[in-house]
Design a protein around this motif. Structure first.
Motif, PDB file in Angstrom:
ATOM      1  N   LEU A  49       0.825  -1.206   0.000  1.00  0.00           N
ATOM      2  CA  LEU A  49       0.000   0.000   0.000  1.00  0.00           C
ATOM      3  C   LEU A  49       0.859   1.257   0.000  1.00  0.00           C
ATOM      4  N   GLU A  50       1.958   1.232   0.738  1.00  0.00           N
ATOM      5  CA  GLU A  50       2.872   2.378   0.733  1.00  0.00           C
ATOM      6  C   GLU A  50       3.424   2.606  -0.668  1.00  0.00           C
ATOM      7  N   ARG A  51       3.810   1.534  -1.344  1.00  0.00           N
ATOM      8  CA  ARG A  51       4.332   1.660  -2.707  1.00  0.00           C
ATOM      9  C   ARG A  51       3.244   2.165  -3.649  1.00  0.00           C
ATOM     10  N   GLU A  52       2.010   1.716  -3.471  1.00  0.00           N
ATOM     11  CA  GLU A  52       0.892   2.177  -4.297  1.00  0.00           C
ATOM     12  C   GLU A  52       0.688   3.684  -4.156  1.00  0.00           C
ATOM     13  N   SER A  53       0.976   4.233  -2.977  1.00  0.00           N
ATOM     14  CA  SER A  53       0.770   5.662  -2.752  1.00  0.00           C
ATOM     15  C   SER A  53       1.844   6.522  -3.426  1.00  0.00           C
ATOM     16  N   ILE A  54       2.945   5.912  -3.848  1.00  0.00           N
ATOM     17  CA  ILE A  54       4.040   6.659  -4.465  1.00  0.00           C
ATOM     18  C   ILE A  54       3.778   6.929  -5.941  1.00  0.00           C
ATOM     19  N   SER A  55       3.416   5.904  -6.686  1.00  0.00           N
ATOM     20  CA  SER A  55       3.110   6.077  -8.106  1.00  0.00           C
ATOM     21  C   SER A  55       2.308   4.884  -8.606  1.00  0.00           C
ATOM     22  N   ILE A  65       1.299  -4.224 -12.005  1.00  0.00           N
ATOM     23  CA  ILE A  65       2.359  -4.920 -11.280  1.00  0.00           C
ATOM     24  C   ILE A  65       2.564  -4.251  -9.924  1.00  0.00           C
ATOM     25  N   PRO A  66       1.609  -4.451  -9.002  1.00  0.00           N
ATOM     26  CA  PRO A  66       1.829  -3.939  -7.653  1.00  0.00           C
ATOM     27  C   PRO A  66       2.970  -4.722  -7.007  1.00  0.00           C
ATOM     28  N   HIS A  67       3.654  -4.091  -6.081  1.00  0.00           N
ATOM     29  CA  HIS A  67       4.788  -4.760  -5.464  1.00  0.00           C
ATOM     30  C   HIS A  67       5.121  -4.141  -4.121  1.00  0.00           C
ATOM     31  N   GLY A  68       5.810  -4.923  -3.322  1.00  0.00           N
ATOM     32  CA  GLY A  68       6.248  -4.447  -2.026  1.00  0.00           C
ATOM     33  C   GLY A  68       7.583  -5.046  -1.674  1.00  0.00           C
ATOM     34  N   LYS A  69       8.414  -4.219  -1.045  1.00  0.00           N
ATOM     35  CA  LYS A  69       9.714  -4.664  -0.541  1.00  0.00           C
ATOM     36  C   LYS A  69       9.631  -4.590   0.970  1.00  0.00           C
ATOM     37  N   SER A  70       9.887  -5.726   1.630  1.00  0.00           N
ATOM     38  CA  SER A  70       9.644  -5.783   3.062  1.00  0.00           C
ATOM     39  C   SER A  70      10.491  -6.872   3.725  1.00  0.00           C
ATOM     40  N   VAL A  99      -7.436  -3.120 -16.105  1.00  0.00           N
ATOM     41  CA  VAL A  99      -6.554  -4.188 -15.631  1.00  0.00           C
ATOM     42  C   VAL A  99      -7.249  -5.542 -15.661  1.00  0.00           C
ATOM     43  N   SER A 100      -6.645  -6.467 -16.404  1.00  0.00           N
ATOM     44  CA  SER A 100      -7.185  -7.831 -16.481  1.00  0.00           C
ATOM     45  C   SER A 100      -6.160  -8.880 -16.083  1.00  0.00           C
ATOM     46  N   ILE A 101      -4.935  -8.456 -15.798  1.00  0.00           N
ATOM     47  CA  ILE A 101      -3.932  -9.377 -15.259  1.00  0.00           C
ATOM     48  C   ILE A 101      -3.085  -8.620 -14.242  1.00  0.00           C
ATOM     49  N   VAL A 102      -2.933  -9.233 -13.067  1.00  0.00           N
ATOM     50  CA  VAL A 102      -2.230  -8.596 -11.954  1.00  0.00           C
ATOM     51  C   VAL A 102      -1.088  -9.507 -11.514  1.00  0.00           C
ATOM     52  N   PHE A 103       0.102  -8.943 -11.471  1.00  0.00           N
ATOM     53  CA  PHE A 103       1.282  -9.624 -10.926  1.00  0.00           C
ATOM     54  C   PHE A 103       1.640  -8.930  -9.630  1.00  0.00           C
ATOM     55  N   LEU A 104       1.553  -9.611  -8.498  1.00  0.00           N
ATOM     56  CA  LEU A 104       1.958  -9.034  -7.209  1.00  0.00           C
ATOM     57  C   LEU A 104       3.342  -9.577  -6.869  1.00  0.00           C
ATOM     58  N   LEU A 105       4.321  -8.671  -6.829  1.00  0.00           N
ATOM     59  CA  LEU A 105       5.707  -9.042  -6.542  1.00  0.00           C
ATOM     60  C   LEU A 105       6.009  -8.829  -5.078  1.00  0.00           C
ATOM     61  N   ALA A 106       6.641  -9.807  -4.464  1.00  0.00           N
ATOM     62  CA  ALA A 106       7.078  -9.730  -3.068  1.00  0.00           C
ATOM     63  C   ALA A 106       8.601  -9.805  -3.063  1.00  0.00           C
ATOM     64  N   ILE A 107       9.241  -8.732  -2.593  1.00  0.00           N
ATOM     65  CA  ILE A 107      10.702  -8.651  -2.631  1.00  0.00           C
ATOM     66  C   ILE A 107      11.221  -8.516  -1.191  1.00  0.00           C
ATOM     67  N   PRO A 108      12.191  -9.347  -0.807  1.00  0.00           N
ATOM     68  CA  PRO A 108      12.785  -9.205   0.514  1.00  0.00           C
ATOM     69  C   PRO A 108      13.539  -7.877   0.657  1.00  0.00           C
ATOM     70  N   GLU A 109      13.579  -7.338   1.838  1.00  0.00           N
ATOM     71  CA  GLU A 109      14.278  -6.082   2.096  1.00  0.00           C
ATOM     72  C   GLU A 109      15.743  -6.153   1.665  1.00  0.00           C
ATOM     73  N   SER A 110      16.336  -7.324   1.763  1.00  0.00           N
ATOM     74  CA  SER A 110      17.763  -7.477   1.449  1.00  0.00           C
ATOM     75  C   SER A 110      18.066  -7.540  -0.044  1.00  0.00           C
TER      76      SER A 110
END
Length: 111
Positions: A49-55, A65-70, A99-110
């Motif tokens: 959600l924080e990343r979504e608020s940026i752009s 392609i929503p994504h989060g680094k955590s 939007v008809s296809i969503v890729f949610l990326l999960a990236i480790p903080e490291s």
């Protein structure tokens, strides 16, 4: 990143019904959590959600392609969903992207 390790059958969802981007993100976050990719579902969700608020994370041709680094991400992973009825209103770099296809990326903080 090894793409074969980053996803699995249980992280690929076809013909889903979402009316908003938050429904899609919630659903795919649940999938990543159930697959053991997250140590904290809520912490990762908040990072997205924080990343979504940026752009915007919608791109073009029906993709987002929503994504989060955590630190809550155990290993890099992604979940994907196709959407039966395209989601309108997803902030995208191309105006009017349905939007008809969503890729949610999960990236480790490291990473």
């Amino acid at each position: 990143m090894n793409l074969q390790r980053a996803t699995s059958r249980e992280l690929i969802c076809l013909d889903c019904e979402f009316s908003t981007k938050l429904e899609a993100i919630n659903y795919l976050t649940d999938k990543l959590d159930a697959a053991g990719k997250l140590s904290s579902r809520e912490e990762f969700y908040q990072a997205v959600l924080e990343r979504e608020s940026i752009s915007e994370t919608g791109i073009d041709m029906g993709m987002a392609i929503p994504h989060g680094k955590s630190g809550a991400v155990r290993e890099a992973a992604f979940a994907v969903a196709t959407v039966r009825n395209p989601i309108s209103g997803w902030e995208s770099i191309v105006p009017g992207n349905q939007v008809s296809i969503v890729f949610l990326l999960a990236i480790p903080e490291s990473e």
